[in-house]
Each structure stands twice: as C-alpha cells, then as structure tokens.
Design a protein around this motif. Structure first.
Motif, PDB file in Angstrom:
ATOM      1  N   ALA A   1       0.829  -1.217   0.000  1.00 26.17           N
ATOM      2  CA  ALA A   1       0.000   0.000   0.000  1.00 26.17           C
ATOM      3  C   ALA A   1       0.852   1.252   0.000  1.00 26.17           C
ATOM      4  O   ALA A   1       0.384   2.325  -0.382  1.00 26.17           O
ATOM      5  CB  ALA A   1      -0.931  -0.020   1.212  1.00 26.17           C
ATOM      6  N   ARG A   2       2.092   1.106   0.416  1.00 24.02           N
ATOM      7  CA  ARG A   2       2.988   2.263   0.474  1.00 24.02           C
ATOM      8  C   ARG A   2       3.957   2.309  -0.694  1.00 24.02           C
ATOM      9  O   ARG A   2       4.849   3.144  -0.728  1.00 24.02           O
ATOM     10  CB  ARG A   2       3.730   2.255   1.811  1.00 24.02           C
ATOM     11  CG  ARG A   2       2.795   2.510   2.972  1.00 24.02           C
ATOM     12  CD  ARG A   2       3.477   2.306   4.316  1.00 24.02           C
ATOM     13  NE  ARG A   2       2.618   2.714   5.408  1.00 24.02           N
ATOM     14  CZ  ARG A   2       1.726   1.913   5.993  1.00 24.02           C
ATOM     15  NH1 ARG A   2       1.602   0.675   5.581  1.00 24.02           N
ATOM     16  NH2 ARG A   2       0.961   2.354   6.970  1.00 24.02           N
ATOM     17  N   LEU A   3       3.798   1.361  -1.612  1.00 22.61           N
ATOM     18  CA  LEU A   3       4.603   1.372  -2.833  1.00 22.61           C
ATOM     19  C   LEU A   3       3.667   1.385  -4.036  1.00 22.61           C
ATOM     20  O   LEU A   3       3.228   0.330  -4.497  1.00 22.61           O
ATOM     21  CB  LEU A   3       5.516   0.147  -2.902  1.00 22.61           C
ATOM     22  CG  LEU A   3       6.787   0.238  -2.067  1.00 22.61           C
ATOM     23  CD1 LEU A   3       6.682  -0.574  -0.806  1.00 22.61           C
ATOM     24  CD2 LEU A   3       7.974  -0.199  -2.902  1.00 22.61           C
ATOM     25  N   PRO A   4       3.368   2.546  -4.557  1.00 26.88           N
ATOM     26  CA  PRO A   4       2.433   2.658  -5.669  1.00 26.88           C
ATOM     27  C   PRO A   4       2.847   1.809  -6.859  1.00 26.88           C
ATOM     28  O   PRO A   4       4.012   1.798  -7.242  1.00 26.88           O
ATOM     29  CB  PRO A   4       2.501   4.153  -6.028  1.00 26.88           C
ATOM     30  CG  PRO A   4       3.016   4.820  -4.802  1.00 26.88           C
ATOM     31  CD  PRO A   4       3.921   3.826  -4.138  1.00 26.88           C
ATOM     32  N   GLY A   5       1.894   1.101  -7.417  1.00 26.57           N
ATOM     33  CA  GLY A   5       2.165   0.304  -8.604  1.00 26.57           C
ATOM     34  C   GLY A   5       2.757  -1.061  -8.339  1.00 26.57           C
ATOM     35  O   GLY A   5       3.048  -1.815  -9.255  1.00 26.57           O
ATOM     36  N   ARG A   6       2.946  -1.383  -7.061  1.00 26.07           N
ATOM     37  CA  ARG A   6       3.482  -2.698  -6.709  1.00 26.07           C
ATOM     38  C   ARG A   6       2.426  -3.506  -5.963  1.00 26.07           C
ATOM     39  O   ARG A   6       1.636  -2.958  -5.204  1.00 26.07           O
ATOM     40  CB  ARG A   6       4.722  -2.556  -5.828  1.00 26.07           C
ATOM     41  CG  ARG A   6       5.848  -1.761  -6.460  1.00 26.07           C
ATOM     42  CD  ARG A   6       6.404  -2.466  -7.679  1.00 26.07           C
ATOM     43  NE  ARG A   6       7.592  -1.803  -8.197  1.00 26.07           N
ATOM     44  CZ  ARG A   6       8.251  -2.194  -9.275  1.00 26.07           C
ATOM     45  NH1 ARG A   6       7.825  -3.226  -9.983  1.00 26.07           N
ATOM     46  NH2 ARG A   6       9.322  -1.547  -9.689  1.00 26.07           N
ATOM     47  N   THR A   7       2.432  -4.803  -6.184  1.00 23.07           N
ATOM     48  CA  THR A   7       1.457  -5.665  -5.517  1.00 23.07           C
ATOM     49  C   THR A   7       2.105  -6.381  -4.335  1.00 23.07           C
ATOM     50  O   THR A   7       3.326  -6.525  -4.271  1.00 23.07           O
ATOM     51  CB  THR A   7       0.912  -6.729  -6.478  1.00 23.07           C
ATOM     52  OG1 THR A   7       1.958  -7.661  -6.783  1.00 23.07           O
ATOM     53  CG2 THR A   7       0.406  -6.099  -7.761  1.00 23.07           C
ATOM     54  N   ASP A   8       1.248  -6.828  -3.445  1.00 22.73           N
ATOM     55  CA  ASP A   8       1.772  -7.557  -2.282  1.00 22.73           C
ATOM     56  C   ASP A   8       2.501  -8.822  -2.714  1.00 22.73           C
ATOM     57  O   ASP A   8       3.547  -9.177  -2.174  1.00 22.73           O
ATOM     58  CB  ASP A   8       0.647  -7.888  -1.298  1.00 22.73           C
ATOM     59  CG  ASP A   8      -0.487  -8.668  -1.940  1.00 22.73           C
ATOM     60  OD1 ASP A   8      -0.507  -8.783  -3.174  1.00 22.73           O
ATOM     61  OD2 ASP A   8      -1.354  -9.162  -1.206  1.00 22.73           O
TER      62      ASP A   8
END
Length: 301
Positions: A94-101
DNA sequence: AAACGGACCAACCGCTCACAG
DNA sequence: ACTGTGAGCGGTTGGTCCGTT
C-alpha cells in the motif's frame, strides 16, 4: 462454517492464464469496473473462480501496475517497512504505488532476504547475526516502545506514516513484573512449552525457538515504551523494545535507511490476543542456521 | 546435448475478517 | 446471536527459465 473453495467447483480452469482469458477479464473490468468478484467469471465468460479473477486483475492486469525492476529507493523502503511491519505484504504494498503484495513478497523472498543474510542481517529481526555460534536472544515480537510524551505522534518509516504511537502502562507493568530476579521470564518458557511442545528450560532442544537470556527488567527505562498498533482490524501488532544499550548500529552497518525511532531496536511480533498473558516468542540463532544462510548468488555488497 | 539444480514468479490454498440476512 | 458468503491476506506450491556440470 462452509468455506467457499474454488476447488469444489466443477469445470473451472486452473493454472496459467491464457491471453484470451486475460482479454476477457480485462475487457469486463474495464467496462464494468471492480465489483462482486464472485459474479465476474460468469459475466465475463470465464471458467475461473472469482478469487482467481481477482488475483489475476490485482497482480497482472491492473493498469496502474509499475512492473519492471525495483528501484534502489523501493528496495530500501521495502526493507525499512518490513523492519517495521513484518510480513504484512499488503500494508507494505500500500505504500509502494504500482506494486502488488505478491510482487513484493516474491521480491523479498527471492532477493532482499538473501541480500540481508549476505550482510549478516537476520531478515526476520533485521538485527546483526553474530559470527559466533552462540545462541542469542532473537525476539520475534514485543510492543513498539518510545517515550511517553510521544504518545499520539505519527510513527513514520522513510517519512511515510505507518501508525500512531501509543502508550501501554498495563502491559509495561506486567512485562516488568514478569521477570524474575535473574532477568528471566518464566511464562515465556511455559507458554512456549504449551504451544510448541518444547521442553521447559531447554532452549537447545531441537528447534529454532526458545531463549536463554532476556533483558534485565532493571535496565528497562519505563519512559521508552510505546505500543503502536498496525493491526487495522486484525489482532496483530508491530512492536519494538528499545534498549539504550551500546550495541553496534545495525543501520550504520548495512546502510539501510530506517526510521530514527528505532535505533538499536529489537523487533518483536506481538499478538494482541495474548497481550495480557505475557506471551512472547523468541528465536534462537545457531551456527547451523547461519551457515545455511550464506548460500545465494548475491552481489549486493 | 542432456541432466541437474537453483532462482524466479504466477497462481493456488487455507485461513481470518467483515458484513448481510 | 448466529450463520453463510465474499473479500482479502499471507504462506506455499509448481512451472519455467537459466546457468552449471
């Protein structure tokens, strides 16, 4: 309670998605937006379960995905966030835009973890792993601690708000009272024995878990306790126990950016449900584990 | 060239939580 | 209050790729 399972449904495809399936799902979501995932497969003409469709969209088809290699900034941020949040990949993502868990989780497990190990850092605790085979205390969870006048302040990692500092006097007093004169906590071993069938008082017994030392309650400064809740509805907490010891500076050793709230901190994973039972888990590192961590083709340093 | 093993990553599985009925 | 269902999450699996022997 009957649990829904994709496997229980008949004639549902599994495995890799075909371009045709991707197109169907993409067209459907683009046209109608994200709604009830359980109805998506039928409406989109897919022989997949809704869960699978959701995952495919989130991890692959979503238009705002960044893709590609992680930048150094992202890498540092993931390490810092993991130090603070643990394996809460969704919160980290959630704190890295454009990245998924999923992407971050895979990146951590396949790359970052090894880099830390290569540098002599325990990826679970983010603490230096001693070179000797001595068994040391490797705490997995404790409340987040800080000064009492910091209550209510934002807790940040790399200038990103991760939560709010709290104070937990009941827990503190219980925690302090629970140590014996030798600085040992009888409940820990007892509970550990209850939950994991370990032999009381024998931290060497054939497991990664146990302990043979604990901080002396006399050395604990009551003013440095803060309890930060990252649970957002779950029962889990991220906690830390700060010591004003003169141990080596992990951050300085690794060059990893971390928040200045937690110098020389020992990180603990804290289960809120067991808070008032004084239950903690500690991890023991031994030479055998350390040597196995040396493997890996990292060239980070 | 074939076999092998490790790394990577997409997808699955099982669990918990939230919420509606 | 209880139950059923969907959504979301984290751990794990399995397929593929690629380097090494």
């Amino acid at each position: 309670m009957g649990r829904h399972s994709c496997t229980e449904k008949e004639k549902l495809r599994k495995g890799l998605w075909s371009p045709d399936e991707d197109e169907k799902l993409n067209n459907f979501i683009t046209r109608f937006g994200v709604g009830c995932w359980s109805s998506v497969p039928k409406l989109a003409g897919l022989q997949r379960c809704g869960k699978s469709c959701r995952l495919r969209w989130i991890n692959y088809l979503r238009p705002d995905l960044k893709r590609g290699m992680f930048s150094q900034e992202e890498e540092d941020l993931i390490i810092s966030l993991h130090e603070a949040l643990g394996n809460r990949w969704a919160q980290i993502a959630a704190r890295l835009p454009g990245r998924t868990d999923n992407e971050i989780k895979n990146f951590w497990n396949s790359c970052l973890k090894k880099k830390l190990i290569k540098q002599g850092i325990d990826p679970k605790t983010h603490k230096l792993v001693p070179e000797t085979g001595d068994q040391i205390l490797q705490p997995k969870g404790l409340p987040y601690l800080a000064t009492s006048d910091e209550i209510g302040q934002e807790f940040r990692v790399n200038n990103i708000i991760c939560g709010e500092k709290e104070y937990d006097p009941p827990f503190l007093s219980e925690y302090q009272d629970s140590f014996d004169p030798n600085g040992h906590h009888s409940n820990f071993v007892t509970d550990y024995d209850d939950q994991n069938n370990q032999i009381e008082g024998n931290p060497d017994s054939n497991s990664n878990y146990g302990f043979n030392s604990l901080p002396d309650s006399a050395n604990i400064d009551p003013g440095i306790f803060v309890d930060t809740d990252f649970s957002d509805g779950s029962t889990s907490r991220i906690c830390s126990y700060l010591r004003s010891s003169n141990s080596s500076n992990v951050n300085g050793h690794t060059g990893i950016q971390t928040n200045n709230m937690m110098p020389n901190s020992e990180q603990y994973l804290w289960d809120f449900d067991t808070k008032f039972k004084s239950r903690f888990q500690f991890q023991i590192k031994n030479e055998e584990n350390s040597s196995s961590w040396q493997e890996g083709p990292s060239s980070y340093i």
